[in-house]
Design an enzyme around this catalytic site. Structure first.
Site, short mmCIF file in Angstrom:
data_model
loop_
_atom_site.label_atom_id
_atom_site.label_comp_id
_atom_site.label_asym_id
_atom_site.label_seq_id
_atom_site.Cartn_x
_atom_site.Cartn_y
_atom_site.Cartn_z
N LYS A 89 0.82 -1.22 0.00
CA LYS A 89 0.00 0.00 0.00
C LYS A 89 0.85 1.26 0.00
CE LYS A 89 -1.27 0.94 4.83
NZ LYS A 89 -2.38 1.28 5.70
N ASP A 90 2.13 1.13 0.32
CA ASP A 90 3.04 2.29 0.29
C ASP A 90 3.71 2.45 -1.07
OD1 ASP A 90 2.47 2.74 2.96
OD2 ASP A 90 4.21 1.61 3.68
N ARG A 137 -7.84 8.86 4.12
CA ARG A 137 -8.90 7.85 3.96
C ARG A 137 -9.55 7.54 5.31
NH1 ARG A 137 -8.94 2.52 5.26
NH2 ARG A 137 -6.70 2.61 5.65
N ARG A 138 -8.72 7.26 6.31
CA ARG A 138 -9.29 6.92 7.62
C ARG A 138 -10.04 8.11 8.21
NH1 ARG A 138 -3.82 3.72 8.99
NH2 ARG A 138 -4.51 1.63 8.36
N ARG A 155 1.39 10.66 13.24
CA ARG A 155 2.33 9.99 12.34
C ARG A 155 3.33 9.16 13.12
NH1 ARG A 155 5.22 12.64 7.95
NH2 ARG A 155 5.46 10.42 7.56
N ARG A 161 2.98 5.35 17.30
CA ARG A 161 1.55 5.68 17.38
C ARG A 161 0.89 5.01 18.59
NH1 ARG A 161 -0.63 5.04 11.28
NH2 ARG A 161 1.46 4.69 10.46
N CYS A 248 -2.41 10.63 -3.22
CA CYS A 248 -2.70 10.32 -1.82
C CYS A 248 -3.43 11.47 -1.16
CB CYS A 248 -1.46 9.89 -1.08
SG CYS A 248 -0.13 11.04 -1.18
#
Ligand code: PBG
Length: 312
Positions: A89-90, A137-138, A155, A161, A248
């Protein structure tokens, strides 16, 4: 003592999650080819995404495309390493010239996990709670359900996190369950979110393996690690993202799954505030065609200027 020429040289980022993924690839290569794990070298690279962890920068600010892969891509193209290992996904949809994603390991859990020290799930968050995420997105998906939430930047790598959450920087956050599983931190999740509400990022939960184009030797070496059903699903999701020109800065979710012989693909795009969203779904046998169809359908629903209107 000078070590003998390694069987393969893997390039990875240095975060605990990235290292866990690189070690998994090393172990699988060692098993597939009957070589010692020590014969597979792991080279660690710091990427722009690792260096820029400042709170107020979002990934789109620091350039988005390839921010977690560029240094590894360069090392691959220059021949310093043979294999790049990434969280798919990155990986930007437009790969640098001369390399490609040749294999994908079997996908981990695709879902997002909810984490909080004070409440069990989204519904229990108090009015105006601070929701920690730097993922647009989240943020959009959370605001769709709970427009009252206050999004706070969040981040850093997974452990950073988790610590921020304990430190009270936010009341809740979301993390990919795949990453938590790979780090043995899944017990930190207080709920697992329904992918209908929180459609994952395209390619979430799949480890991708990059090699140089026309490198027949390493194409053969990584081939036994490829999981064909995952490869097709990720191809469908990444093709959809490419059709959307998935910057993104645009919240996009995707989920491709097998239903017997058929591949299904659901896609979603959202406005930044989550109040507008479009969804499309199709199934088929060819992953690329499926991704193109769902991507085009989403574009048609959203209209030609969707990305501009939505603050790209
Ligand atoms: N951008 C960070 C990132 N990249 C991949 C994963 C999780 C592992 C995966 O999706 O394979 C994460 C962390 C997260 O979103 O919680």
């Amino acid at each position: 003592m000078q070590s003998p020429t390694p069987f393969a040289r893997i390039g990875t980022r240095g975060s605990p999650l990235a290292l866990a993924q690189a070690r998994l690839v090393r172990q699988l290569l060692s098993e597939a080819h009957g070589v010692e794990e020590e014969a597979v070298a792991i080279e660690v690279f710091s990427t722009g995404g690792d260096r820029s962890q400042s709170e107020n920068t979002t990934l789109s600010d620091i350039g988005g495309k390839g921010v977690f892969t560029k240094e590894i891509d360069d090392a691959l193209l220059s021949g310093r390493i043979d294999i790049g290992v990434h969280s798919s996904k990155d990986v930007a949809t437009g790969l640098p010239q001369g390399m490609s994603l040749a294999a994908f390991l079997e996908r981990e859990d695709v879902r997002d996990a909810f984490l909080s020290v004070s409440v069990k799930g989204m519904d229990n968050l108090p009015e105006g709670a601070r929701f920690g995420t730097s993922s647009i997105r989240r943020a959009a998906q959370a605001l769709r359900l709970r427009p009252d939430l206050r999004i706070v930047p969040f981040r850093g790598n997974v452990h950073t996190r988790l610590q921020k959450l304990l430190d009270g920087v936010a009341d809740a956050t979301l993390l990919a369950l795949a990453g938590l599983n790979r780090l043995g931190e899944e017990h930190r999740a207080t709920a697992i979110l329904d992918p209908e509400d929180f459609m994952p990022a395209p390619a979430q939960g799949a480890i991708g393996i990059a090699i140089r184009d026309h490198d027949d030797r390493f194409a053969e070496i990584v081939a036994p690690l490829d999981h064909a059903p995952t490869h097709a699903a990720i191809t469908a999701e990444r093709t959809m993202l490419a059709v959307l020109d998935g910057s993104c800065r645009t919240p996009v979710g995707a989920l491709s799954e097998w239903a017997g012989e058929m591949l299904t693909l659901k896609g979603e795009i959202l406005s930044l505030d989550g109040q507008t969203s479009f969804r499309a779904e199709a199934s088929g046998k060819d992953a690329t065609t499926l991704g193109e169809n769902v991507g085009r359908e989403l574009l048609a629903q959203a209209g030609p200027n969707w990305a501009d209107q939505w603050g790209r």
